[in-house]
Design a protein around this motif. Structure first.
Motif, PDB file in Angstrom:
ATOM      1  N   VAL A 136       0.869  -1.182   0.000  1.00 30.45           N
ATOM      2  CA  VAL A 136       0.000   0.000   0.000  1.00 30.45           C
ATOM      3  C   VAL A 136       0.902   1.226   0.000  1.00 30.45           C
ATOM      4  O   VAL A 136       1.822   1.324   0.818  1.00 30.45           O
ATOM      5  CB  VAL A 136      -0.925   0.031   1.230  1.00 30.45           C
ATOM      6  N   VAL A 137       0.643   2.149  -0.919  1.00 30.38           N
ATOM      7  CA  VAL A 137       1.377   3.413  -0.956  1.00 30.38           C
ATOM      8  C   VAL A 137       0.371   4.547  -1.108  1.00 30.38           C
ATOM      9  O   VAL A 137      -0.479   4.516  -2.001  1.00 30.38           O
ATOM     10  CB  VAL A 137       2.393   3.475  -2.113  1.00 30.38           C
ATOM     11  N   ALA A 138       0.467   5.529  -0.234  1.00 29.53           N
ATOM     12  CA  ALA A 138      -0.387   6.707  -0.315  1.00 29.53           C
ATOM     13  C   ALA A 138       0.460   7.927  -0.647  1.00 29.53           C
ATOM     14  O   ALA A 138       1.616   8.027  -0.235  1.00 29.53           O
ATOM     15  CB  ALA A 138      -1.127   6.931   1.007  1.00 29.53           C
ATOM     16  N   VAL A 139      -0.133   8.839  -1.398  1.00 26.93           N
ATOM     17  CA  VAL A 139       0.557  10.072  -1.785  1.00 26.93           C
ATOM     18  C   VAL A 139       0.106  11.193  -0.860  1.00 26.93           C
ATOM     19  O   VAL A 139      -1.068  11.578  -0.865  1.00 26.93           O
ATOM     20  CB  VAL A 139       0.269  10.430  -3.254  1.00 26.93           C
ATOM     21  N   SER A 140       1.018  11.711  -0.068  1.00 22.10           N
ATOM     22  CA  SER A 140       0.743  12.833   0.821  1.00 22.10           C
ATOM     23  C   SER A 140       1.193  14.124   0.148  1.00 22.10           C
ATOM     24  O   SER A 140       1.139  14.252  -1.068  1.00 22.10           O
ATOM     25  CB  SER A 140       1.433  12.627   2.165  1.00 22.10           C
ATOM     26  N   LEU A 166      -3.054   7.324   9.184  1.00 20.28           N
ATOM     27  CA  LEU A 166      -3.769   6.104   8.821  1.00 20.28           C
ATOM     28  C   LEU A 166      -2.822   5.080   8.199  1.00 20.28           C
ATOM     29  O   LEU A 166      -2.902   3.879   8.494  1.00 20.28           O
ATOM     30  CB  LEU A 166      -4.908   6.420   7.844  1.00 20.28           C
ATOM     31  N   VAL A 167      -1.918   5.537   7.355  1.00 22.96           N
ATOM     32  CA  VAL A 167      -0.964   4.618   6.721  1.00 22.96           C
ATOM     33  C   VAL A 167      -0.058   3.975   7.769  1.00 22.96           C
ATOM     34  O   VAL A 167       0.214   2.765   7.723  1.00 22.96           O
ATOM     35  CB  VAL A 167      -0.125   5.340   5.650  1.00 22.96           C
ATOM     36  N   LEU A 174      -0.521  -4.567   9.418  1.00 22.07           N
ATOM     37  CA  LEU A 174      -0.125  -5.523   8.387  1.00 22.07           C
ATOM     38  C   LEU A 174       1.223  -6.184   8.672  1.00 22.07           C
ATOM     39  O   LEU A 174       1.576  -7.177   8.013  1.00 22.07           O
ATOM     40  CB  LEU A 174      -0.033  -4.829   7.025  1.00 22.07           C
ATOM     41  N   ALA A 175       1.976  -5.662   9.613  1.00 22.35           N
ATOM     42  CA  ALA A 175       3.380  -6.052   9.766  1.00 22.35           C
ATOM     43  C   ALA A 175       3.579  -7.554   9.944  1.00 22.35           C
ATOM     44  O   ALA A 175       4.495  -8.141   9.351  1.00 22.35           O
ATOM     45  CB  ALA A 175       4.005  -5.296  10.938  1.00 22.35           C
ATOM     46  N   ASP A 176       2.733  -8.215  10.721  1.00 24.30           N
ATOM     47  CA  ASP A 176       2.977  -9.629  10.976  1.00 24.30           C
ATOM     48  C   ASP A 176       2.634 -10.508   9.783  1.00 24.30           C
ATOM     49  O   ASP A 176       2.897 -11.717   9.803  1.00 24.30           O
ATOM     50  CB  ASP A 176       2.229 -10.100  12.234  1.00 24.30           C
ATOM     51  N   THR A 177       2.067  -9.928   8.725  1.00 24.09           N
ATOM     52  CA  THR A 177       1.773 -10.685   7.508  1.00 24.09           C
ATOM     53  C   THR A 177       2.868 -10.528   6.458  1.00 24.09           C
ATOM     54  O   THR A 177       2.859 -11.225   5.444  1.00 24.09           O
ATOM     55  CB  THR A 177       0.443 -10.217   6.876  1.00 24.09           C
ATOM     56  N   GLY A 178       3.791  -9.574   6.675  1.00 21.50           N
ATOM     57  CA  GLY A 178       4.825  -9.295   5.694  1.00 21.50           C
ATOM     58  C   GLY A 178       4.448  -8.231   4.690  1.00 21.50           C
ATOM     59  O   GLY A 178       5.285  -7.797   3.894  1.00 21.50           O
ATOM     60  N   ALA A 179       3.206  -7.789   4.691  1.00 23.82           N
ATOM     61  CA  ALA A 179       2.772  -6.714   3.805  1.00 23.82           C
ATOM     62  C   ALA A 179       3.264  -5.375   4.335  1.00 23.82           C
ATOM     63  O   ALA A 179       3.555  -5.228   5.527  1.00 23.82           O
ATOM     64  CB  ALA A 179       1.254  -6.706   3.690  1.00 23.82           C
ATOM     65  N   THR A 180       3.340  -4.381   3.452  1.00 21.12           N
ATOM     66  CA  THR A 180       3.854  -3.072   3.852  1.00 21.12           C
ATOM     67  C   THR A 180       2.893  -1.959   3.459  1.00 21.12           C
ATOM     68  O   THR A 180       2.089  -2.097   2.536  1.00 21.12           O
ATOM     69  CB  THR A 180       5.228  -2.786   3.213  1.00 21.12           C
ATOM     70  N   LEU A 230       6.532  -0.475  -4.072  1.00 18.18           N
ATOM     71  CA  LEU A 230       5.663  -1.599  -4.420  1.00 18.18           C
ATOM     72  C   LEU A 230       6.457  -2.871  -4.702  1.00 18.18           C
ATOM     73  O   LEU A 230       5.894  -3.965  -4.723  1.00 18.18           O
ATOM     74  CB  LEU A 230       4.829  -1.261  -5.656  1.00 18.18           C
ATOM     75  N   SER A 231       7.734  -2.734  -4.902  1.00 18.09           N
ATOM     76  CA  SER A 231       8.551  -3.856  -5.364  1.00 18.09           C
ATOM     77  C   SER A 231       8.976  -4.773  -4.228  1.00 18.09           C
ATOM     78  O   SER A 231       8.918  -4.422  -3.043  1.00 18.09           O
ATOM     79  CB  SER A 231       9.796  -3.329  -6.076  1.00 18.09           C
ATOM     80  N   ALA A 232       9.472  -5.964  -4.620  1.00 19.04           N
ATOM     81  CA  ALA A 232      10.001  -6.909  -3.638  1.00 19.04           C
ATOM     82  C   ALA A 232      11.234  -6.354  -2.946  1.00 19.04           C
ATOM     83  O   ALA A 232      11.517  -6.694  -1.785  1.00 19.04           O
ATOM     84  CB  ALA A 232      10.324  -8.228  -4.332  1.00 19.04           C
ATOM     85  N   GLU A 233      11.977  -5.484  -3.640  1.00 22.48           N
ATOM     86  CA  GLU A 233      13.186  -4.906  -3.050  1.00 22.48           C
ATOM     87  C   GLU A 233      12.885  -4.037  -1.836  1.00 22.48           C
ATOM     88  O   GLU A 233      13.761  -3.803  -0.999  1.00 22.48           O
ATOM     89  CB  GLU A 233      13.942  -4.072  -4.092  1.00 22.48           C
ATOM     90  N   ALA A 234      11.649  -3.565  -1.725  1.00 17.33           N
ATOM     91  CA  ALA A 234      11.264  -2.706  -0.601  1.00 17.33           C
ATOM     92  C   ALA A 234      10.525  -3.486   0.486  1.00 17.33           C
ATOM     93  O   ALA A 234       9.798  -2.889   1.288  1.00 17.33           O
ATOM     94  CB  ALA A 234      10.392  -1.557  -1.094  1.00 17.33           C
ATOM     95  N   SER A 235      10.742  -4.787   0.548  1.00 13.34           N
ATOM     96  CA  SER A 235       9.971  -5.622   1.469  1.00 13.34           C
ATOM     97  C   SER A 235      10.247  -5.345   2.944  1.00 13.34           C
ATOM     98  O   SER A 235       9.471  -5.752   3.807  1.00 13.34           O
ATOM     99  CB  SER A 235      10.236  -7.102   1.174  1.00 13.34           C
ATOM    100  N   HIS A 236      11.354  -4.644   3.255  1.00 15.17           N
ATOM    101  CA  HIS A 236      11.668  -4.322   4.651  1.00 15.17           C
ATOM    102  C   HIS A 236      11.469  -2.838   4.947  1.00 15.17           C
ATOM    103  O   HIS A 236      11.982  -2.314   5.938  1.00 15.17           O
ATOM    104  CB  HIS A 236      13.110  -4.736   4.979  1.00 15.17           C
ATOM    105  N   VAL A 237      10.710  -2.161   4.087  1.00 11.20           N
ATOM    106  CA  VAL A 237      10.396  -0.742   4.273  1.00 11.20           C
ATOM    107  C   VAL A 237       8.907  -0.620   4.545  1.00 11.20           C
ATOM    108  O   VAL A 237       8.082  -0.925   3.676  1.00 11.20           O
ATOM    109  CB  VAL A 237      10.769   0.091   3.028  1.00 11.20           C
ATOM    110  N   THR A 238       8.548  -0.191   5.729  1.00 11.46           N
ATOM    111  CA  THR A 238       7.129  -0.011   6.029  1.00 11.46           C
ATOM    112  C   THR A 238       6.939   1.093   7.065  1.00 11.46           C
ATOM    113  O   THR A 238       7.803   1.322   7.918  1.00 11.46           O
ATOM    114  CB  THR A 238       6.481  -1.328   6.509  1.00 11.46           C
ATOM    115  N   GLY A 239       5.825   1.792   6.937  1.00  6.16           N
ATOM    116  CA  GLY A 239       5.481   2.853   7.882  1.00  6.16           C
ATOM    117  C   GLY A 239       6.256   4.137   7.703  1.00  6.16           C
ATOM    118  O   GLY A 239       6.221   5.007   8.578  1.00  6.16           O
ATOM    119  N   VAL A 240       6.934   4.307   6.565  1.00  5.95           N
ATOM    120  CA  VAL A 240       7.743   5.514   6.369  1.00  5.95           C
ATOM    121  C   VAL A 240       6.951   6.579   5.616  1.00  5.95           C
ATOM    122  O   VAL A 240       6.041   6.280   4.845  1.00  5.95           O
ATOM    123  CB  VAL A 240       9.055   5.220   5.610  1.00  5.95           C
TER     124      VAL A 240
END
Length: 251
Positions: A136-140, A166-167, A174-180, A230-240
């Motif tokens: 999920v990516v939101a544009v602020s 909200l993001v 979502l963190a425990d599912t691996g989604a970001t 959105l990519s797999a390379e960003a799988s450890h980036v969340t909540g930023v």
């Protein structure tokens, strides 16, 4: 195959994201308000470009300020393509009315389009999003972070700030599912030809030099960062909340 919902897909950053994601393995549900013939034409043009690039494309219109529009968008995407993998919420607008001039209905509409519709949409899609590949990516906007005497946006800025909260809450859920879930924060970004937003042409020339890089961002530069998130390379980036603003919020 990735199924993506993109709001605000008829122009600007949303359209640039759609073009970037448009590949033969993409399934794109593009949303635009479609309140006038010109807006509907822009959305259909973007859809056509994405189809030429090999993507399967659906379109949906409706006012995101109205309850039910966002959840209907999720239902339409599922019906056409199946489970949703990615959500990009780029819908929004700039309201330059000052604190005292902004009526309550203006503030409420900003929150409805930018924050409440995001909550409704991602809540409706939540069962799909609780998977490791979900993004999920939101544009602020810089308007939620930068305040100067000649540049405040109490309506849209506060709505974008609410969107960012909200993001971050969604990222935790979502963190425990691996989604970001992440946010990009653009600065002054060049509008599509013929569109000026809250500023006139002369004002756009002035703000082009407002950041340290001394130029407007191009929509595709912001879309490139979204594509990374959105990519797999960003799988450890969340909540930023990631600025893409040429250094505007540094000053």
């Amino acid at each position: 195959m990735r199924v993506a919902i993109i709001t605000g897909a008829g122009s600007g950053i949303g359209a640039a994201v759609a073009r970037r994601l448009a590949k033969p393995d993409a399934r794109l549900m593009l949303h635009g308000q479609g309140s006038d013939a010109a807006g509907l034409s822009r959305l259909q043009t973007i859809a056509g470009e994405c189809e030429k690039a090999g993507a399967k494309v659906g379109t949906s219109t409706g006012d995101l300020a109205k309850a039910g529009t966002a959840s209907a968008l999720v239902s339409a995407a599922r019906e056409k393509f199946g489970s949703i993998d990615w959500v990009v919420h780029a819908a929004g607008f700039a309201d330059r009315r000052g604190f005292g001039e902004l009526p309550r209905e203006g503030l409420e509409r900003a929150f409805a389009v930018m924050a409440a519709s995001f909550h409704e949409m991602t809540s409706a899609a939540l069962s799909d999003l609780k998977r490791p590949q979900a993004r999920v990516v939101a544009v602020s906007s810089f308007a939620a972070h930068r305040f100067t005497p000649d540049s405040t946006y109490p309506g849209s800025g506060s709505a974008k700030a609410a969107l960012e909260v909200l993001v971050k809450c969604l990222a935790i859920e979502l963190a425990d599912t691996g989604a970001t879930a992440n946010v990009v924060v653009p600065g002054f970004t060049r509008k599509d030809q013929g569109l000026t937003g809250a500023l006139d042409a002369a004002a756009w020339q002035k703000v082009a030099s407002a950041n340290p890089l001394s130029r407007l961002a191009e929509s595709d530069e912001v879309a490139a960062v979204i594509a990374f998130l959105l990519s797999a390379e960003a799988s450890h980036v969340t909540g930023v909340s990631l600025p893409v603003d040429g250094g505007l919020t540094l000053i």
